[in-house]
Write a protein that holds these residues in place. Structure first.
Motif, PDB file in Angstrom:
ATOM      1  N   VAL A  32     -45.497 -16.246  -8.376  1.00 37.00           N
ATOM      2  CA  VAL A  32     -46.708 -17.062  -8.302  1.00 37.00           C
ATOM      3  C   VAL A  32     -46.397 -18.392  -7.628  1.00 37.00           C
ATOM      4  O   VAL A  32     -45.476 -19.105  -8.037  1.00 37.00           O
ATOM      5  CB  VAL A  32     -47.288 -17.316  -9.709  1.00 37.00           C
ATOM      6  N   THR A  33     -47.161 -18.714  -6.593  1.00 33.46           N
ATOM      7  CA  THR A  33     -46.997 -19.975  -5.875  1.00 33.46           C
ATOM      8  C   THR A  33     -48.232 -20.854  -6.073  1.00 33.46           C
ATOM      9  O   THR A  33     -49.258 -20.398  -6.579  1.00 33.46           O
ATOM     10  CB  THR A  33     -46.815 -19.721  -4.370  1.00 33.46           C
ATOM     11  N   VAL A  34     -48.128 -22.101  -5.641  1.00 37.02           N
ATOM     12  CA  VAL A  34     -49.273 -23.000  -5.704  1.00 37.02           C
ATOM     13  C   VAL A  34     -50.410 -22.454  -4.837  1.00 37.02           C
ATOM     14  O   VAL A  34     -51.589 -22.553  -5.199  1.00 37.02           O
ATOM     15  CB  VAL A  34     -48.877 -24.417  -5.258  1.00 37.02           C
ATOM     16  N   ASP A  35     -50.072 -21.869  -3.706  1.00 34.69           N
ATOM     17  CA  ASP A  35     -51.096 -21.251  -2.850  1.00 34.69           C
ATOM     18  C   ASP A  35     -51.853 -20.165  -3.601  1.00 34.69           C
ATOM     19  O   ASP A  35     -53.082 -20.053  -3.484  1.00 34.69           O
ATOM     20  CB  ASP A  35     -50.450 -20.641  -1.605  1.00 34.69           C
ATOM     21  N   VAL A  48     -54.983 -28.759  -5.185  1.00 37.18           N
ATOM     22  CA  VAL A  48     -54.165 -28.536  -6.379  1.00 37.18           C
ATOM     23  C   VAL A  48     -53.100 -29.622  -6.497  1.00 37.18           C
ATOM     24  O   VAL A  48     -52.861 -30.168  -7.581  1.00 37.18           O
ATOM     25  CB  VAL A  48     -53.508 -27.140  -6.339  1.00 37.18           C
ATOM     26  N   TYR A  49     -52.478 -29.968  -5.354  1.00 38.56           N
ATOM     27  CA  TYR A  49     -51.457 -31.018  -5.374  1.00 38.56           C
ATOM     28  C   TYR A  49     -52.060 -32.378  -5.717  1.00 38.56           C
ATOM     29  O   TYR A  49     -51.337 -33.302  -6.109  1.00 38.56           O
ATOM     30  CB  TYR A  49     -50.737 -31.083  -4.033  1.00 38.56           C
ATOM     31  N   GLY A  50     -53.373 -32.505  -5.562  1.00 39.35           N
ATOM     32  CA  GLY A  50     -54.020 -33.738  -5.981  1.00 39.35           C
ATOM     33  C   GLY A  50     -53.990 -33.924  -7.488  1.00 39.35           C
ATOM     34  O   GLY A  50     -54.115 -35.050  -7.987  1.00 39.35           O
ATOM     35  N   HIS A  51     -53.824 -32.830  -8.220  1.00 36.50           N
ATOM     36  CA  HIS A  51     -53.748 -32.882  -9.680  1.00 36.50           C
ATOM     37  C   HIS A  51     -52.321 -32.718 -10.192  1.00 36.50           C
ATOM     38  O   HIS A  51     -51.977 -33.247 -11.254  1.00 36.50           O
ATOM     39  CB  HIS A  51     -54.636 -31.792 -10.281  1.00 36.50           C
ATOM     40  N   SER A  54     -46.284 -31.295  -7.895  1.00 43.18           N
ATOM     41  CA  SER A  54     -45.328 -30.255  -7.520  1.00 43.18           C
ATOM     42  C   SER A  54     -45.569 -29.021  -8.368  1.00 43.18           C
ATOM     43  O   SER A  54     -46.287 -29.064  -9.385  1.00 43.18           O
ATOM     44  CB  SER A  54     -43.889 -30.743  -7.738  1.00 43.18           C
ATOM     45  N   ARG A  55     -44.969 -27.919  -7.961  1.00 41.73           N
ATOM     46  CA  ARG A  55     -45.047 -26.698  -8.765  1.00 41.73           C
ATOM     47  C   ARG A  55     -44.403 -26.920 -10.127  1.00 41.73           C
ATOM     48  O   ARG A  55     -44.903 -26.433 -11.150  1.00 41.73           O
ATOM     49  CB  ARG A  55     -44.333 -25.559  -8.023  1.00 41.73           C
ATOM     50  N   ALA A 118     -31.394 -25.847  -5.784  1.00 39.70           N
ATOM     51  CA  ALA A 118     -32.482 -26.818  -5.915  1.00 39.70           C
ATOM     52  C   ALA A 118     -33.340 -26.399  -7.098  1.00 39.70           C
ATOM     53  O   ALA A 118     -34.364 -25.744  -6.945  1.00 39.70           O
ATOM     54  CB  ALA A 118     -33.304 -26.872  -4.632  1.00 39.70           C
ATOM     55  N   CYS A 119     -32.921 -26.766  -8.289  1.00 44.10           N
ATOM     56  CA  CYS A 119     -33.526 -26.228  -9.501  1.00 44.10           C
ATOM     57  C   CYS A 119     -34.645 -27.124 -10.009  1.00 44.10           C
ATOM     58  O   CYS A 119     -34.445 -28.306 -10.255  1.00 44.10           O
ATOM     59  CB  CYS A 119     -32.474 -26.056 -10.587  1.00 44.10           C
ATOM     60  N   GLU A 120     -35.813 -26.538 -10.176  1.00 44.18           N
ATOM     61  CA  GLU A 120     -36.938 -27.249 -10.754  1.00 44.18           C
ATOM     62  C   GLU A 120     -37.245 -26.773 -12.167  1.00 44.18           C
ATOM     63  O   GLU A 120     -38.056 -27.373 -12.863  1.00 44.18           O
ATOM     64  CB  GLU A 120     -38.199 -27.058  -9.893  1.00 44.18           C
TER      65      GLU A 120
END
Length: 215
Positions: A32-35, A48-51, A54-55, A118-120
């Motif tokens: 699942v992505t932000v898109d 979505v990024y306005g709220h 980042s993911r 690059a761990c989130e």
């Protein structure tokens, strides 16, 4: 006007979170992505990024929802103490309704996460592990043997996971009395645990499991 804008922003944020939660439950976190989240509710990725910047922030908000659900369910236990029936009340509160099952896919993915370059997700996984530790400590105070706390947490996780995959009936709170009797009486064995899980709602109907395409 300002109040209306705040209410609209809160409603949009809630829609984004609901969309993300449903997609994660049906497809798995790593697919699942932000898109995907934006597309599901007819928004642009930028909106979505306005709220959520980042993911990871979006996932963190979903995890906060799960943490709040668990805290709300355990709050009455903190007020009523650890007297007779406390374990059954705690189990009934945790298993009441179907809401907790909606968090299972997210929590499972975070628990199974393996750190990359690059761990989130590692900070989120740490939060989940901390919450599990708190839940285990809560049960330790209510059980006749501290060693049973980890087993009970695992048992509850199995029930919630099965329910999330439609392999267990709704109304899991019917298991609370049987589970409390099982663990307080030291009668914990694989066959006993299985019988409790299967006898929670003998008249319930089962739905086919959800299909996930997670790695």
């Amino acid at each position: 006007m300002a109040r209306s804008n705040r209410e609209n922003a809160a409603a949009t944020r809630a829609r984004i979170l609901t969309s993300a939660q449903q997609l994660i439950r049906h497809r798995g976190l790593h697919c699942v992505t932000v898109d995907d989240v934006a597309r599901a509710i007819g928004m642009t990725r930028g909106a979505v990024y306005g709220h959520f910047r980042s993911r990871a922030e979006l996932l963190g908000a979903l995890l906060s929802c799960a943490e709040a659900d668990f805290a709300t369910r355990l709050a009455p236990l903190a007020r009523s103490g650890s007297g007779p029936g406390a374990l059954e009340r705690a189990l009934a509160a945790l298993l009441q309704g179907d809401d907790l099952a909606r968090h299972v896919s997210l929590l499972a993915a975070l628990l199974q996460h393996k750190c990359g370059d690059a761990c989130e997700l590692c900070p989120l996984r740490t939060r989940v592990l901390r919450a599990v530790g708190t839940l285990r400590a809560t049960f330790t105070e209510l059980l006749p043997a501290p060693s049973l706390a980890g087993l009970l947490v695992a048992h509850l996780w199995g029930l919630l996971s099965a329910h999330a995959m439609h392999l267990a009936p709704s109304g899991l709170s019917g298991c609370a009395a049987a589970l409390a009797h099982l663990y307080q009486g030291h009668g914990v064995a694989p066959d006993a645990a299985l019988s409790v899980s299967l006898s929670c709602r003998p008249d319930a109907t089962f739905d086919p499991p959800l299909v996930r395409d997670t790695p």
